[in-house]
Design a protein around this motif. Structure first.
Motif, mmCIF file in Angstrom:
data_model
loop_
_atom_site.group_PDB
_atom_site.id
_atom_site.type_symbol
_atom_site.label_atom_id
_atom_site.label_comp_id
_atom_site.label_asym_id
_atom_site.label_seq_id
_atom_site.Cartn_x
_atom_site.Cartn_y
_atom_site.Cartn_z
ATOM 1 N N TYR A 70 19.913 -28.474 -31.699
ATOM 2 C CA TYR A 70 20.168 -29.373 -32.661
ATOM 3 C C TYR A 70 19.401 -29.130 -34.167
ATOM 4 O O TYR A 70 19.766 -29.591 -35.099
ATOM 5 C CB TYR A 70 20.132 -30.854 -32.257
ATOM 6 N N GLY A 74 17.116 -33.050 -34.031
ATOM 7 C CA GLY A 74 17.267 -33.313 -32.682
ATOM 8 C C GLY A 74 15.999 -34.017 -31.691
ATOM 9 O O GLY A 74 16.007 -34.234 -30.604
ATOM 10 N N PHE A 188 19.046 -39.177 -30.518
ATOM 11 C CA PHE A 188 18.477 -38.299 -29.762
ATOM 12 C C PHE A 188 17.709 -38.676 -28.666
ATOM 13 O O PHE A 188 17.016 -37.830 -28.050
ATOM 14 C CB PHE A 188 17.810 -37.451 -30.412
#
Length: 380
Positions: A70, A74, A188
């Motif tokens: 990500y 992330g 996340f």
């Protein structure tokens, strides 16, 4: 904080091993430590934070996987400002790299708190004590007794802070850890921030009935006598570290250390440079011309030294093994004896005649100088 690629920040490839990442981080951390970049400290702090953020992510298997998938979004809550020093969990790695300098990083970025280990962050203050010794003491080594004014555990409550007959209670807010963890949720994952407990102030305990002598602090001012061993060969300005003799911690951590700074008083007879000693010795013209055996002072007594015939002014002789001992090996340096030929300030009539005769034998007859107005003003 820039969104620079973490792999690029540490100068490693995307398939780099943990060992490669750690090796590069250690090299860069030394390069950008703020205390080692006083001329460009702000930029160094930013760079240090950048590589530490990258290190935090790439050394954590889960964070690294999220980052690879990500990107920056992330791993840290970018909406809350992204990476914070409270997110950093590899504080011991910094301490291992820098030792005592590592503490300044935490004071600078964590404010003395953060995720740092309790024993490190709650350590008592270091103390300094200056002591002066003679050169001969530095030569032989000596044991000195010092009287140190310092903070110490209260003798009444044994440092607990609680009145005699009572005991401290485990802090109800942090359950004795001295730290409070705050967990925040992000898309996340969950991230934790650790701070010092404000109820017990990091002690992990609270006191309902405080000790009257220390008023619940567990620490009082006092005086302590300590024996300090000054090793043979110590140089001026050296310091001796005595562990755990600094001030006690206010939050149940280990005490600080005592640093005894040794000043070696100058001996008018000698000039010292490390383990070497220089000694200047006056000799007469006859001794220099004809040679002689003279007595020379050394740091540990008098010795005989031969002056060969024809010795010139400023000649330096070496007395091997008569200098100062090395503090590491114990091996002694040398003493260098520089001779200076003394010219007498006044002569008797007989001495004058003898020197004139000597001068004639060398083909030199000095002219007698007439006294001028200024000669009467000279006071040699």
């Amino acid at each position: 904080m820039s969104k620079k690629d973490y792999y690029e920040s540490l100068g490693v490839s995307r398939d780099a091993s943990d060992d490669e990442i750690k090796k590069n981080y250690r090299k860069l951390a030394r390069k950008y430590h703020p205390d080692l970049n006083q001329d460009n400290k702000e930029e160094a702090e930013e760079k240090f934070k950048e590589i530490s953020e990258a290190y935090e992510v790439l050394m954590d298997k889960d964070k690294r996987a999220r980052y690879d998938q990500y990107g920056h979004e992330g791993v840290f809550n970018q909406g809350a400002g992204g990476f914070q020093w409270s997110d950093f969990t590899h504080y011991q790695d910094i301490n291992d790299i820098f030792g005592d300098l590592g503490g300044s990083i935490f004071d600078m970025f964590f404010g003395g708190g953060g995720n740092r280990r309790r024993s490190a962050s709650n350590r008592g203050a270091d103390l300094r004590y200056d002591i002066t010794v003679e050169l001969k003491d530095a030569f032989k080594g000596i044991e000195k007794v010092i009287s140190l004014d310092k903070k110490m555990s209260c003798p009444e409550c044994k440092g607990s802070g609680a009145k005699k007959g009572t005991s401290p209670k485990t802090c109800s807010k942090c359950n004795g850890s001295g730290q409070v963890q705050t967990v925040r949720s992000t898309p996340f994952g969950r991230f934790a921030t650790v701070t010092t407990c404000d109820l017990c102030r990091g002690k992990g305990v609270t006191v309902d009935d405080p000790c009257p002598k220390c008023r619940g602090g567990g620490i009082v001012s006092g005086n302590k006598k300590l024996k300090v061993k000054i090793p043979a060969g110590i140089d001026d300005g050296s310091h001796i570290r005595i562990t755990s003799e600094g001030n006690p911690s206010t939050t149940r951590g280990p005490p600080g250390d005592l640093y005894v700074v040794v000043h070696v008083r100058t001996d008018p007879r000698f000039y010292r440079e490390d383990t070497e000693l220089l000694y200047e010795m006056p000799i007469s013209y006859p001794q220099a011309a004809l040679g002689d055996e003279v007595t020379v002072e050394t740091i540990d007594g008098k010795v005989k030294m031969k002056i060969p015939p024809g010795t010139q002014h400023g000649k330096v002789f070496r007395l091997r093994g008569k200098g100062m001992p090395s503090i590491r090996s114990g091996r002694r340096g040398d003493q260098h004896v520089k001779v200076s030929i003394e010219v007498p300030r006044s002569l008797s009539k007989e001495q004058t005649q003898l020197i004139e005769k000597l001068g004639k034998s060398f083909g030199h007859v000095p002219k007698k100088q007439k006294k001028g107005f200024f000669d009467g003003l000279r006071k040699d």
